[in-house]
Design a protein around this motif. Structure first.
Motif, short mmCIF file in Angstrom:
data_model
loop_
_atom_site.label_atom_id
_atom_site.label_comp_id
_atom_site.label_asym_id
_atom_site.label_seq_id
_atom_site.Cartn_x
_atom_site.Cartn_y
_atom_site.Cartn_z
N HIS A 250 22.86 27.26 33.11
CA HIS A 250 24.08 26.89 32.41
C HIS A 250 24.59 28.09 31.62
CE1 HIS A 250 20.76 26.23 29.62
NE2 HIS A 250 21.61 26.55 28.67
N GLY A 251 25.83 28.01 31.24
CA GLY A 251 26.42 29.09 30.46
C GLY A 251 27.62 28.60 29.70
N VAL A 252 28.20 29.52 28.94
CA VAL A 252 29.38 29.22 28.15
C VAL A 252 30.33 30.40 28.22
CG1 VAL A 252 30.27 28.72 25.84
CG2 VAL A 252 28.09 27.77 26.54
N LEU A 253 31.58 30.10 28.47
CA LEU A 253 32.66 31.09 28.40
C LEU A 253 33.37 30.88 27.08
CD1 LEU A 253 34.79 33.14 29.51
CD2 LEU A 253 35.96 31.15 30.51
N TYR A 254 33.53 31.95 26.31
CA TYR A 254 34.32 31.93 25.08
C TYR A 254 35.62 32.68 25.39
CZ TYR A 254 29.88 30.63 23.00
OH TYR A 254 28.70 29.99 22.70
N PHE A 255 36.74 31.93 25.33
CA PHE A 255 38.02 32.49 25.77
C PHE A 255 39.15 31.92 24.92
CE2 PHE A 255 41.55 32.43 28.99
CZ PHE A 255 41.71 33.80 29.10
N ARG A 256 39.95 32.79 24.35
CA ARG A 256 41.08 32.39 23.51
C ARG A 256 40.68 31.42 22.40
NH1 ARG A 256 45.27 31.20 28.40
NH2 ARG A 256 45.61 33.35 29.05
N GLY A 257 39.53 31.67 21.79
CA GLY A 257 39.08 30.86 20.66
C GLY A 257 38.47 29.52 21.03
N HIS A 258 38.26 29.27 22.33
CA HIS A 258 37.67 28.00 22.76
C HIS A 258 36.37 28.26 23.51
CE1 HIS A 258 41.18 25.67 21.60
NE2 HIS A 258 41.93 26.61 22.16
N PRO B 265 40.93 29.67 31.77
CA PRO B 265 39.49 29.41 31.84
C PRO B 265 39.00 29.02 33.24
CG PRO B 265 40.47 28.22 30.00
CD PRO B 265 41.59 28.83 30.77
N GLY B 266 39.84 28.34 34.01
CA GLY B 266 39.45 27.92 35.35
C GLY B 266 39.20 29.06 36.31
N ASP B 267 39.69 30.26 35.98
CA ASP B 267 39.48 31.42 36.85
C ASP B 267 38.01 31.80 36.98
OD1 ASP B 267 42.18 31.64 37.38
OD2 ASP B 267 42.52 33.31 36.00
N ILE B 268 37.17 31.38 36.01
CA ILE B 268 35.75 31.74 36.06
C ILE B 268 35.02 30.98 37.17
CG2 ILE B 268 34.85 30.06 34.40
CD1 ILE B 268 33.16 32.49 33.31
N GLN B 269 35.58 29.88 37.62
CA GLN B 269 34.94 29.09 38.68
C GLN B 269 34.99 29.84 40.01
OE1 GLN B 269 35.31 24.57 37.87
NE2 GLN B 269 37.37 25.38 38.01
N GLY B 270 33.98 29.61 40.84
CA GLY B 270 33.99 30.16 42.18
C GLY B 270 32.65 30.73 42.59
N SER B 271 32.66 31.37 43.74
CA SER B 271 31.46 32.01 44.29
C SER B 271 31.51 33.50 43.98
CB SER B 271 31.40 31.81 45.80
OG SER B 271 31.32 30.44 46.09
N TYR B 272 30.41 34.02 43.49
CA TYR B 272 30.33 35.42 43.08
C TYR B 272 29.37 36.19 43.96
CZ TYR B 272 32.74 34.40 38.70
OH TYR B 272 33.67 34.04 37.76
N GLY B 273 29.70 37.44 44.20
CA GLY B 273 28.81 38.37 44.89
C GLY B 273 28.63 39.60 44.02
N VAL B 274 27.54 40.32 44.23
CA VAL B 274 27.24 41.52 43.46
C VAL B 274 28.20 42.64 43.87
CG1 VAL B 274 25.49 43.26 42.96
CG2 VAL B 274 24.83 40.87 43.23
N ILE B 275 28.80 43.32 42.87
CA ILE B 275 29.69 44.44 43.19
C ILE B 275 29.22 45.76 42.62
CG2 ILE B 275 31.77 43.06 43.43
CD1 ILE B 275 32.60 44.11 40.63
#
Length: 131
Positions: free
Chosen positions: A35-43, A75-85
């Motif tokens: 699990h994790g938390v995104l802190y973005f625009r004060g939320h 905030p929804g932009d953080i969702q998705g599948s990630y690969g190592v860059i």
């Protein structure tokens, strides 16, 4: 002569702060979650992380990472599948760093420490879903 031009407000990409706890274990196929938390625009936006790697993986570990999420427009932009860059892996004495990118162009720059023993030469991805 005065010209009137209409400009739409630009959707400027911003940066958020991210904290993640990820537990992984396996033999040949490594499976992990956390699990994790995104802190973005004060939320605060909690999310779930899941991932799998296929290759040489033996052992179990828990990794606590923190860093930045770049190129966010909402905030929804953080969702998705990630690969190592970027360069990733063990840096020193259980510390590691990694750069991941999703299909929306969001880049996670994360670093942190690992607890446990895991030998890995595996390739895999990570998925993030907001809760």
């Amino acid at each position: 002569m005065l010209l009137a031009c209409g400009f739409a407000p630009s959707l400027k990409a911003e940066t958020g702060t991210v904290r993640v706890v990820f537990t992984k274990g396996g033999f040949i196929v490594g499976v992990g979650g956390g699990h994790g938390v995104l802190y973005f625009r004060g939320h605060r936006y909690p999310f779930r992380v899941s991932g799998m790697s296929v290759g040489f993986t033996i052992g179990a570990s828990t990794t606590q990472l923190s860093g930045h999420a770049l190129n966010l427009r909402n905030p929804g932009d953080i969702q998705g599948s990630y690969g190592v860059i970027g360069a990733g892996g063990a840096l020193a004495a259980g510390a590691g760093g990694v750069q991941l990118q999703n299909e929306r162009g969001v880049i996670l720059q994360l670093a942190g420490g690992k607890v446990g023993v895991e030998l890995s030469a595996a390739v895999g991805g990570v998925s993030i879903v907001l809760e």
